[in-house]
Structure formats: structure tokens, C-alpha cells
Scaffold this motif. Structure first.
Motif, mmCIF file in Angstrom:
data_model
loop_
_atom_site.group_PDB
_atom_site.id
_atom_site.type_symbol
_atom_site.label_atom_id
_atom_site.label_comp_id
_atom_site.label_asym_id
_atom_site.label_seq_id
_atom_site.Cartn_x
_atom_site.Cartn_y
_atom_site.Cartn_z
ATOM 1 N N HIS A 284 -6.632 -2.149 -1.594
ATOM 2 C CA HIS A 284 -7.654 -1.381 -0.889
ATOM 3 C C HIS A 284 -9.021 -2.072 -0.936
ATOM 4 O O HIS A 284 -10.017 -1.504 -0.500
ATOM 5 C CB HIS A 284 -7.749 0.028 -1.480
ATOM 6 N N ALA A 285 -9.063 -3.322 -1.415
ATOM 7 C CA ALA A 285 -10.329 -4.058 -1.538
ATOM 8 C C ALA A 285 -10.991 -4.229 -0.180
ATOM 9 O O ALA A 285 -10.335 -4.490 0.826
ATOM 10 C CB ALA A 285 -10.078 -5.419 -2.177
ATOM 11 N N ILE B 232 0.838 -1.207 0.000
ATOM 12 C CA ILE B 232 0.000 0.000 0.000
ATOM 13 C C ILE B 232 0.871 1.254 0.000
ATOM 14 O O ILE B 232 0.601 2.203 -0.748
ATOM 15 C CB ILE B 232 -0.959 -0.009 1.206
ATOM 16 N N LEU B 233 1.916 1.272 0.821
ATOM 17 C CA LEU B 233 2.788 2.448 0.884
ATOM 18 C C LEU B 233 3.469 2.706 -0.461
ATOM 19 O O LEU B 233 3.597 3.859 -0.887
ATOM 20 C CB LEU B 233 3.825 2.288 1.998
ATOM 21 N N GLU B 234 3.877 1.646 -1.146
ATOM 22 C CA GLU B 234 4.487 1.807 -2.475
ATOM 23 C C GLU B 234 3.471 2.373 -3.467
ATOM 24 O O GLU B 234 3.778 3.273 -4.242
ATOM 25 C CB GLU B 234 5.018 0.460 -2.978
ATOM 26 N N LYS B 235 2.257 1.838 -3.437
ATOM 27 C CA LYS B 235 1.210 2.325 -4.342
ATOM 28 C C LYS B 235 0.840 3.778 -4.018
ATOM 29 O O LYS B 235 0.584 4.566 -4.919
ATOM 30 C CB LYS B 235 -0.019 1.423 -4.282
ATOM 31 N N LEU B 236 0.820 4.111 -2.735
ATOM 32 C CA LEU B 236 0.521 5.484 -2.326
ATOM 33 C C LEU B 236 1.558 6.459 -2.852
ATOM 34 O O LEU B 236 1.217 7.539 -3.347
ATOM 35 C CB LEU B 236 0.463 5.579 -0.798
ATOM 36 N N ALA C 261 -7.232 1.891 3.751
ATOM 37 C CA ALA C 261 -6.711 0.535 3.955
ATOM 38 C C ALA C 261 -5.641 0.536 5.048
ATOM 39 O O ALA C 261 -5.600 -0.384 5.871
ATOM 40 C CB ALA C 261 -6.142 -0.008 2.643
ATOM 41 N N LEU C 262 -4.804 1.573 5.083
ATOM 42 C CA LEU C 262 -3.803 1.678 6.153
ATOM 43 C C LEU C 262 -4.476 1.798 7.516
ATOM 44 O O LEU C 262 -4.011 1.212 8.506
ATOM 45 C CB LEU C 262 -2.875 2.869 5.910
ATOM 46 N N ILE C 263 -5.569 2.521 7.572
ATOM 47 C CA ILE C 263 -6.326 2.649 8.833
ATOM 48 C C ILE C 263 -6.873 1.289 9.248
ATOM 49 O O ILE C 263 -6.813 0.918 10.431
ATOM 50 C CB ILE C 263 -7.453 3.696 8.692
ATOM 51 N N ARG C 264 -7.385 0.525 8.278
ATOM 52 C CA ARG C 264 -7.909 -0.806 8.595
ATOM 53 C C ARG C 264 -6.801 -1.734 9.094
ATOM 54 O O ARG C 264 -7.038 -2.575 9.958
ATOM 55 C CB ARG C 264 -8.624 -1.423 7.384
ATOM 56 N N ILE C 265 -5.592 -1.550 8.566
ATOM 57 C CA ILE C 265 -4.466 -2.349 9.071
ATOM 58 C C ILE C 265 -4.225 -2.002 10.538
ATOM 59 O O ILE C 265 -4.079 -2.880 11.377
ATOM 60 C CB ILE C 265 -3.191 -2.125 8.228
ATOM 61 N N LYS C 266 -4.226 -0.714 10.853
ATOM 62 C CA LYS C 266 -3.985 -0.276 12.238
ATOM 63 C C LYS C 266 -5.064 -0.778 13.194
ATOM 64 O O LYS C 266 -4.771 -1.174 14.315
ATOM 65 C CB LYS C 266 -3.915 1.251 12.314
ATOM 66 N N ASN C 267 -6.333 -0.741 12.753
ATOM 67 C CA ASN C 267 -7.405 -1.135 13.687
ATOM 68 C C ASN C 267 -7.763 -2.618 13.607
ATOM 69 O O ASN C 267 -8.691 -3.065 14.264
ATOM 70 C CB ASN C 267 -8.649 -0.245 13.536
ATOM 71 N N GLY C 268 -7.014 -3.369 12.796
ATOM 72 C CA GLY C 268 -7.179 -4.823 12.780
ATOM 73 C C GLY C 268 -8.317 -5.352 11.929
ATOM 74 O O GLY C 268 -8.685 -6.522 12.066
ATOM 75 N N THR C 269 -8.882 -4.541 11.071
ATOM 76 C CA THR C 269 -9.985 -5.021 10.233
ATOM 77 C C THR C 269 -9.579 -5.206 8.773
ATOM 78 O O THR C 269 -10.410 -5.542 7.934
ATOM 79 C CB THR C 269 -11.183 -4.045 10.293
ATOM 80 N N ILE D 159 -6.182 7.270 -3.815
ATOM 81 C CA ILE D 159 -5.315 7.594 -2.675
ATOM 82 C C ILE D 159 -6.105 7.494 -1.372
ATOM 83 O O ILE D 159 -5.632 6.916 -0.386
ATOM 84 C CB ILE D 159 -4.682 8.995 -2.852
ATOM 85 N N ASN D 160 -7.308 8.031 -1.360
ATOM 86 C CA ASN D 160 -8.155 7.963 -0.173
ATOM 87 C C ASN D 160 -8.444 6.504 0.211
ATOM 88 O O ASN D 160 -8.386 6.146 1.389
ATOM 89 C CB ASN D 160 -9.455 8.731 -0.421
ATOM 90 N N ASN D 161 -8.727 5.676 -0.792
ATOM 91 C CA ASN D 161 -8.982 4.257 -0.521
ATOM 92 C C ASN D 161 -7.752 3.564 0.045
ATOM 93 O O ASN D 161 -7.861 2.733 0.960
ATOM 94 C CB ASN D 161 -9.452 3.543 -1.794
ATOM 95 N N LEU D 162 -6.580 3.895 -0.471
ATOM 96 C CA LEU D 162 -5.342 3.319 0.056
ATOM 97 C C LEU D 162 -5.091 3.786 1.488
ATOM 98 O O LEU D 162 -4.688 2.990 2.353
ATOM 99 C CB LEU D 162 -4.156 3.695 -0.832
ATOM 100 N N GLU D 163 -5.331 5.058 1.761
ATOM 101 C CA GLU D 163 -5.163 5.574 3.127
ATOM 102 C C GLU D 163 -6.143 4.900 4.082
ATOM 103 O O GLU D 163 -5.791 4.578 5.224
ATOM 104 C CB GLU D 163 -5.330 7.089 3.137
#
Length: 137
Positions: free
Chosen positions: A119-120, A25-29, A90-98, A84-88
Motif C-alpha cells: 500500500h506504499a 494485496i488481496l491476500e493481505k486484505l 491501493a486496489l483503486i490505484r491499480i484500477k486507475n493506473g496510478t 485495510i483502508n490503505n490496501l483498498e
């Protein structure tokens, strides 16, 4: 007891797996932000090489093309901003475990799908079902 764990379906990705997805995700961002910058520059840039000194006919044609090009770049930039918003998100979902959990089925989205579309939020199964329902409606 060990038999139960083997047949039990995995509910979340491991921290190592999440780290792999985070790097994707970070690379795509990074690439998406660079692309967005180029698109914005393309539709906001007023270069000095215009058609002020050419005949009116060519000027009208070129201005029309510039307007179409700016509109297209603007649309592409808006699409890129959503990406970009969808990728960001996805990073939030990684942090909150979902991250990686289908919002329709609650099952894990396949690694292959997440590598292709990090970001699916829907599994292939849910996406296919949704498309079928839209066609039948």
C-alpha cells in the motif's frame, strides 16, 4: 530509436506486474479482515466467565486488566481498519493506473518495496527525504 527506449525510464508497471501486486494485496486484505474480526470480537465480547463470585479485591484487579485489554484491542482494531483502508486504496490505484507511482517524486516505487508494503505511496527516496525534513524541522 531503440537506444532511446532503453534509456527511457519506465513510468508504469505492466498489467502482469499489477496483477502480481493485486494478488499480494488481496491476500493481505483477507488476512487483515480476519484479524480485524478477531480483534473486534475480543473487545466487544462479554464472556460469562467473569469475577462476580470472587472477592472484591480480585474483581477490581481483573476489571482493570479487562479495561486495559479492551482499550488495547480497540486501538489495534483501529490500526487494522486503517491498514485495510490503505490496501483498498491501493486496489483503486491499480484500477486507475496510478499504482506504484511515488506521490512525491512521480517515479516508480521499487518492486521490492511494493512486495513488502503493497500500500506504499512513497518511494524509499521520498520517505527518507521526508524523515530528514521532519528531523530538521
Amino acid at each position: 530509436m531503440k537506444e532511446e527506449k532503453k534509456t527511457e525510464e519506465k513510468l508504469r508497471y505492466s498489467p502482469e506486474e499489477l496483477e502480481e501486486f493485486k494478488q499480494i494485496i488481496l491476500e493481505k486484505l483477507e488476512k487483515a479482515r480476519a484479524d480485524l474480526k478477531l480483534l473486534k470480537e475480543a473487545y466487544t465480547n462479554d464472556s460469562g466467565s467473569d469475577t462476580n463470585d470472587t472477592s472484591p479485591t480480585f474483581k477490581v484487579l481483573e476489571e482493570g486488566q479487562q479495561v486495559l485489554s479492551k482499550e488495547e484491542n480497540s486501538r489495534l482494531a483501529a490500526r487494522q481498519e486503517r491498514f485495510i483502508n490503505n490496501l483498498e486504496n491501493a486496489l483503486i490505484r491499480i484500477k486507475n493506473g496510478t499504482y506504484g507511482i511515488c506521490r512525491e517524486t512521480g517515479k516508480l516505487i521499487s518492486k521490492e518495496r511494493l512486495r513488502a508494503v503493497p500500500h506504499a505511496t512513497l518511494s524509499i527516496e521520498a520517505k527518507t527525504k521526508m524523515r530528514k525534513n521532519n528531523i530538521n524541522d
